[in-house]
Design an enzyme around this catalytic site. Sequence first.
Site, PDB file in Angstrom:
ATOM      1  N   CYS A 126      43.567  45.450  36.936  1.00 12.83           N
ATOM      2  CA  CYS A 126      44.189  44.358  36.169  1.00 12.83           C
ATOM      3  C   CYS A 126      45.358  43.707  36.909  1.00 12.83           C
ATOM      4  O   CYS A 126      45.579  42.498  36.784  1.00 12.83           O
ATOM      5  CB  CYS A 126      44.633  44.856  34.799  1.00 12.83           C
ATOM      6  SG  CYS A 126      45.622  46.371  34.843  1.00 12.83           S
ATOM      7  N   HIS A 182      50.517  41.099  32.401  1.00 12.67           N
ATOM      8  CA  HIS A 182      51.169  41.606  33.611  1.00 12.67           C
ATOM      9  C   HIS A 182      51.837  40.443  34.341  1.00 12.67           C
ATOM     10  O   HIS A 182      51.181  39.477  34.733  1.00 12.67           O
ATOM     11  CB  HIS A 182      50.150  42.247  34.549  1.00 12.67           C
ATOM     12  CG  HIS A 182      49.632  43.562  34.072  1.00 12.67           C
ATOM     13  ND1 HIS A 182      50.125  44.224  32.961  1.00 12.67           N
ATOM     14  CD2 HIS A 182      48.639  44.369  34.571  1.00 12.67           C
ATOM     15  CE1 HIS A 182      49.467  45.359  32.796  1.00 12.67           C
ATOM     16  NE2 HIS A 182      48.576  45.468  33.758  1.00 12.67           N
TER      17      HIS A 182
END
Length: 345
Positions: A150, A243
Amino acid sequence: MTVRVGVLGATGAVGQRLIQLLEPHSDFEIAALTASESSAGKPYREAAKWRIDAPIPDDVADIEVGATTPEDVPDDVDLIFSSLPSSVGAEVEPDFCAAGYVVSSNSSNGRMDEDVPLIIPEVNADHLDVLEVQRDERGWDGALLKNPNCSTITMVPPLAALDDAFGLTDVRVSTLQAVSGAGYDGVTSMEIIDNAIPHIGGEEQKMETESRKLLGSFDGAEIGLHDMDVAASCNRIATIDGHLENVWADTAEDVSVGAAEDAMSEVTGIDLPSSPERLIKVFDEPDRPQPRLDRNVENGMGVGVGGFRETTDGVQFNCLAHNTMRGAAGASVLNGELLLENGYL
């Protein structure tokens, strides 16, 4: 005609996201769900502690959860989505491929294997054809395709735009990663509230190696890694999703802030249902993107960039993506669409 699909690890956080994305999908029909032995035999509504902010789809709630073995998945399932822990994936994913199933996997095992394509469709769809090498070497009727970590998925699309326009020589990145990346039970509230954790096991290595494979070249027989140097420092912070990453990119050719922004803003999606119309959103505001405000860019499938400034040898910028959508479940679904588009199903 829709493709019948299964989900391995269906009760986990990414498995639930996969179900959320697959249930309304025009090309895919959920036909099998698997989980641990303790969940096998139960209807999905009882096996899963549902945490998505929408109800369990009615068509899925009463599906009986099977064990995670090829024998527990119907023969007429053509595509498997895997969200298994890597230790489990390493054991069972090859069994599914040997049994003839095509697997689009979010699990980290095998991502750097020479004959396993690691794909972001808007970046390196041409790597998909390494599946022919994989089938020849392993004797599989099925196939195994991986999406990246990710955190890697967040920075690689903007890096690809820079590499295409100016060439990349060195990349340094510091991440501020959401707690959902560790799974629901991965980080306790006592660890993360009023805190930041400057270590995520194995994450730095994943970013440093996977990015070079994604930006490498496929010559029809093997994938060559990009020759740039990559150094990563990964940190867990108290955001739920999204993120955020600070990236320093050194380029072979001179690059200005304006030229870097132009190169990224010109990147479009591709003709697959889950690919966004515009892959990268460039923010003019110096304090964007931010996780709470911008993680759902392009329904969670886009990458936000901003905070550009020139450095001695290139540019620095910030980037953000939704880690369980673009960075996990959405990436696996998009790869499934790529497999279908290219005749692997």
